[in-house]
Scaffold this motif. Structure first.
Motif, PDB file in Angstrom:
ATOM      1  N   ALA A 155      32.255  39.081  43.848  1.00 39.55           N
ATOM      2  CA  ALA A 155      31.180  39.988  43.827  1.00 39.55           C
ATOM      3  C   ALA A 155      31.564  41.517  43.481  1.00 39.55           C
ATOM      4  O   ALA A 155      30.857  42.365  43.083  1.00 39.55           O
ATOM      5  CB  ALA A 155      30.463  40.124  45.164  1.00 39.55           C
ATOM      6  N   LEU A 156      32.900  41.540  43.581  1.00 34.96           N
ATOM      7  CA  LEU A 156      33.439  42.913  43.285  1.00 34.96           C
ATOM      8  C   LEU A 156      33.513  43.270  41.963  1.00 34.96           C
ATOM      9  O   LEU A 156      33.697  42.334  41.141  1.00 34.96           O
ATOM     10  CB  LEU A 156      34.814  43.151  43.673  1.00 34.96           C
ATOM     11  CG  LEU A 156      35.160  43.139  45.169  1.00 34.96           C
ATOM     12  CD1 LEU A 156      36.566  43.095  45.304  1.00 34.96           C
ATOM     13  CD2 LEU A 156      34.690  44.425  45.715  1.00 34.96           C
ATOM     14  N   PRO A 157      33.053  44.522  41.450  1.00 39.39           N
ATOM     15  CA  PRO A 157      32.832  44.763  39.906  1.00 39.39           C
ATOM     16  C   PRO A 157      34.111  44.696  39.184  1.00 39.39           C
ATOM     17  O   PRO A 157      34.978  45.226  39.959  1.00 39.39           O
ATOM     18  CB  PRO A 157      31.911  46.153  40.117  1.00 39.39           C
ATOM     19  CG  PRO A 157      32.361  46.720  41.444  1.00 39.39           C
ATOM     20  CD  PRO A 157      32.632  45.720  42.265  1.00 39.39           C
ATOM     21  N   MET A 158      34.340  44.383  38.264  1.00 41.32           N
ATOM     22  CA  MET A 158      35.430  44.035  37.300  1.00 41.32           C
ATOM     23  C   MET A 158      36.006  45.479  37.092  1.00 41.32           C
ATOM     24  O   MET A 158      37.154  45.931  36.919  1.00 41.32           O
ATOM     25  CB  MET A 158      35.244  43.428  36.035  1.00 41.32           C
ATOM     26  CG  MET A 158      34.925  42.069  36.368  1.00 41.32           C
ATOM     27  SD  MET A 158      36.347  41.027  37.053  1.00 41.32           S
ATOM     28  CE  MET A 158      37.666  41.504  36.105  1.00 41.32           C
ATOM     29  N   ALA A 159      34.958  46.660  37.152  1.00 39.83           N
ATOM     30  CA  ALA A 159      35.413  48.088  36.844  1.00 39.83           C
ATOM     31  C   ALA A 159      36.503  48.374  37.737  1.00 39.83           C
ATOM     32  O   ALA A 159      37.361  49.482  37.746  1.00 39.83           O
ATOM     33  CB  ALA A 159      34.169  48.867  36.845  1.00 39.83           C
ATOM     34  N   ALA A 160      36.487  47.908  38.935  1.00 33.50           N
ATOM     35  CA  ALA A 160      37.234  48.185  40.036  1.00 33.50           C
ATOM     36  C   ALA A 160      38.671  48.177  39.815  1.00 33.50           C
ATOM     37  O   ALA A 160      39.818  48.596  40.303  1.00 33.50           O
ATOM     38  CB  ALA A 160      37.137  47.501  41.443  1.00 33.50           C
ATOM     39  N   PHE A 161      38.890  47.116  38.778  1.00 36.05           N
ATOM     40  CA  PHE A 161      40.369  46.782  38.061  1.00 36.05           C
ATOM     41  C   PHE A 161      40.653  47.285  36.760  1.00 36.05           C
ATOM     42  O   PHE A 161      41.832  47.155  36.350  1.00 36.05           O
ATOM     43  CB  PHE A 161      40.398  45.266  38.173  1.00 36.05           C
ATOM     44  CG  PHE A 161      40.191  44.452  39.515  1.00 36.05           C
ATOM     45  CD1 PHE A 161      40.983  44.561  40.235  1.00 36.05           C
ATOM     46  CD2 PHE A 161      38.909  43.563  39.761  1.00 36.05           C
ATOM     47  CE1 PHE A 161      40.819  43.910  41.594  1.00 36.05           C
ATOM     48  CE2 PHE A 161      38.539  43.166  40.925  1.00 36.05           C
ATOM     49  CZ  PHE A 161      39.641  43.238  41.845  1.00 36.05           C
ATOM     50  N   ALA A 162      39.778  48.182  36.391  1.00 35.34           N
ATOM     51  CA  ALA A 162      39.710  48.596  35.181  1.00 35.34           C
ATOM     52  C   ALA A 162      40.863  49.923  35.053  1.00 35.34           C
ATOM     53  O   ALA A 162      41.035  50.502  36.262  1.00 35.34           O
ATOM     54  CB  ALA A 162      38.558  49.341  34.618  1.00 35.34           C
TER      55      ALA A 162
ATOM     56  N   LEU B 219      48.939  68.395  23.980  1.00 39.22           N
ATOM     57  CA  LEU B 219      48.538  67.660  25.217  1.00 39.22           C
ATOM     58  C   LEU B 219      48.157  66.375  24.392  1.00 39.22           C
ATOM     59  O   LEU B 219      47.021  66.296  23.464  1.00 39.22           O
ATOM     60  CB  LEU B 219      47.519  68.158  25.916  1.00 39.22           C
ATOM     61  CG  LEU B 219      46.884  67.486  27.061  1.00 39.22           C
ATOM     62  CD1 LEU B 219      47.813  67.321  28.131  1.00 39.22           C
ATOM     63  CD2 LEU B 219      45.752  68.409  27.577  1.00 39.22           C
ATOM     64  N   GLU B 220      48.676  65.265  24.774  1.00 36.37           N
ATOM     65  CA  GLU B 220      48.117  63.840  24.294  1.00 36.37           C
ATOM     66  C   GLU B 220      48.039  62.714  25.372  1.00 36.37           C
ATOM     67  O   GLU B 220      49.154  62.666  26.139  1.00 36.37           O
ATOM     68  CB  GLU B 220      49.134  63.488  23.175  1.00 36.37           C
ATOM     69  CG  GLU B 220      48.811  62.193  22.404  1.00 36.37           C
ATOM     70  CD  GLU B 220      50.048  61.886  21.447  1.00 36.37           C
ATOM     71  OE1 GLU B 220      50.134  60.860  21.220  1.00 36.37           O
ATOM     72  OE2 GLU B 220      50.516  62.834  20.808  1.00 36.37           O
ATOM     73  N   ARG B 221      47.040  61.992  25.184  1.00 33.36           N
ATOM     74  CA  ARG B 221      46.748  60.854  26.278  1.00 33.36           C
ATOM     75  C   ARG B 221      46.404  59.683  25.457  1.00 33.36           C
ATOM     76  O   ARG B 221      45.714  59.773  24.523  1.00 33.36           O
ATOM     77  CB  ARG B 221      45.953  61.078  27.479  1.00 33.36           C
ATOM     78  CG  ARG B 221      46.480  62.338  28.164  1.00 33.36           C
ATOM     79  CD  ARG B 221      47.607  61.768  29.200  1.00 33.36           C
ATOM     80  NE  ARG B 221      47.880  63.052  30.180  1.00 33.36           N
ATOM     81  CZ  ARG B 221      48.523  63.872  29.921  1.00 33.36           C
ATOM     82  NH1 ARG B 221      49.170  64.060  28.808  1.00 33.36           N
ATOM     83  NH2 ARG B 221      48.855  64.665  31.004  1.00 33.36           N
ATOM     84  N   THR B 222      46.804  58.274  25.609  1.00 36.67           N
ATOM     85  CA  THR B 222      46.109  57.181  25.048  1.00 36.67           C
ATOM     86  C   THR B 222      45.640  56.236  26.277  1.00 36.67           C
ATOM     87  O   THR B 222      46.226  55.954  27.219  1.00 36.67           O
ATOM     88  CB  THR B 222      47.113  56.350  24.435  1.00 36.67           C
ATOM     89  OG1 THR B 222      47.804  57.256  23.480  1.00 36.67           O
ATOM     90  CG2 THR B 222      46.804  55.113  23.765  1.00 36.67           C
ATOM     91  N   TRP B 223      44.455  55.809  26.088  1.00 38.44           N
ATOM     92  CA  TRP B 223      43.727  55.108  26.802  1.00 38.44           C
ATOM     93  C   TRP B 223      43.748  53.493  26.332  1.00 38.44           C
ATOM     94  O   TRP B 223      43.132  53.210  25.689  1.00 38.44           O
ATOM     95  CB  TRP B 223      42.320  55.438  27.295  1.00 38.44           C
ATOM     96  CG  TRP B 223      41.763  54.881  28.519  1.00 38.44           C
ATOM     97  CD1 TRP B 223      42.259  54.076  29.543  1.00 38.44           C
ATOM     98  CD2 TRP B 223      40.366  55.130  28.869  1.00 38.44           C
ATOM     99  NE1 TRP B 223      41.316  53.880  30.310  1.00 38.44           N
ATOM    100  CE2 TRP B 223      40.078  54.273  29.827  1.00 38.44           C
ATOM    101  CE3 TRP B 223      39.173  55.544  28.336  1.00 38.44           C
ATOM    102  CZ2 TRP B 223      38.782  54.132  30.690  1.00 38.44           C
ATOM    103  CZ3 TRP B 223      37.893  55.368  28.650  1.00 38.44           C
ATOM    104  CH2 TRP B 223      37.568  55.031  30.057  1.00 38.44           C
ATOM    105  N   VAL B 224      44.635  52.920  26.844  1.00 40.44           N
ATOM    106  CA  VAL B 224      44.757  51.550  26.339  1.00 40.44           C
ATOM    107  C   VAL B 224      43.891  50.516  27.441  1.00 40.44           C
ATOM    108  O   VAL B 224      43.985  50.498  28.635  1.00 40.44           O
ATOM    109  CB  VAL B 224      46.218  50.899  26.563  1.00 40.44           C
ATOM    110  CG1 VAL B 224      46.323  49.471  26.297  1.00 40.44           C
ATOM    111  CG2 VAL B 224      47.251  51.855  26.057  1.00 40.44           C
ATOM    112  N   GLY B 225      42.965  49.788  26.549  1.00 46.31           N
ATOM    113  CA  GLY B 225      42.242  49.126  27.482  1.00 46.31           C
ATOM    114  C   GLY B 225      40.682  49.624  27.576  1.00 46.31           C
ATOM    115  O   GLY B 225      39.566  49.064  27.855  1.00 46.31           O
ATOM    116  N   CYS B 226      40.690  50.890  27.292  1.00 51.40           N
ATOM    117  CA  CYS B 226      39.343  51.833  27.445  1.00 51.40           C
ATOM    118  C   CYS B 226      38.527  51.319  28.623  1.00 51.40           C
ATOM    119  O   CYS B 226      37.301  51.454  28.659  1.00 51.40           O
ATOM    120  CB  CYS B 226      38.456  51.637  26.092  1.00 51.40           C
ATOM    121  SG  CYS B 226      39.260  51.959  24.553  1.00 51.40           S
ATOM    122  N   GLY B 227      39.355  51.057  29.901  1.00 48.45           N
ATOM    123  CA  GLY B 227      38.613  50.922  31.036  1.00 48.45           C
ATOM    124  C   GLY B 227      38.297  49.537  31.248  1.00 48.45           C
ATOM    125  O   GLY B 227      37.645  49.136  32.308  1.00 48.45           O
TER     126      GLY B 227
END
Length: 154
Positions: A17-24, A145-153
């Protein structure tokens, strides 16, 4: 008192029941304000994910620091912003860029760039913001300033 369900079954149902977003992975939002030779370098990176897409927005600016008397305008400047995306289907980076350059002045508006990506396998977003200023006295100042978001959440 007996219960119609077991503790392991309840724990399993709760996990489902927990949303997958909690693990993003959280968005790597970042901002930096750097005072240098009477000016302020501003760099901002914003990342956000919705139900089906993710976005990066990069912004770079240079402005007077607001103190009196004001510093003379910079000899020259460049503000640069870029948003990048790629995924498993499109392994090469797609880039949106914006820049402003000038001398004896400040940018009329910040450099702003961004990208959208669909949430899917291998999604990556990158934001870059750079400010280069040649002060009237002293060496050129450069901040990135540079950042990369691997997986996009995901």
């Amino acid at each position: 008192m007996s219960h119609p369900f077991s503790l392991p079954a309840l724990a399993g149902a709760l996990c489902l029941a927990l949303p997958m977003a909690a693990f993003a992975s959280p968005p790597p939002n970042a901002s930096q304000t750097v005072p240098v030779c009477g000016y302020v370098m501003e760099m901002n990176l914003g990342f956000v994910a919705t139900g089906t897409t993710a976005r990066v927005l990069a912004q770079a600016n240079l402005r007077p620091d607001g103190f009196s008397p004001p510093a003379p305008p910079p000899v020259s400047y460049t503000v640069y912003a870029a948003g990048w995306w790629r995924d498993d289907t499109h392994p090469s980076w797609e880039i949106d860029e914006d820049s402003r350059s000038g001398s004896q002045s400040f940018p009329a508006e910040p450099a702003v760039a961004g990208q959208y990506a669909f949430l899917n396998g291998g999604c990556q977003l990158k934001g870059v913001a750079t400010v280069v200023v040649n002060c009237p006295s002293g060496p050129p100042q450069v901040r990135t300033l540079e950042r990369t978001w691997v997986g996009c959440g995901l």
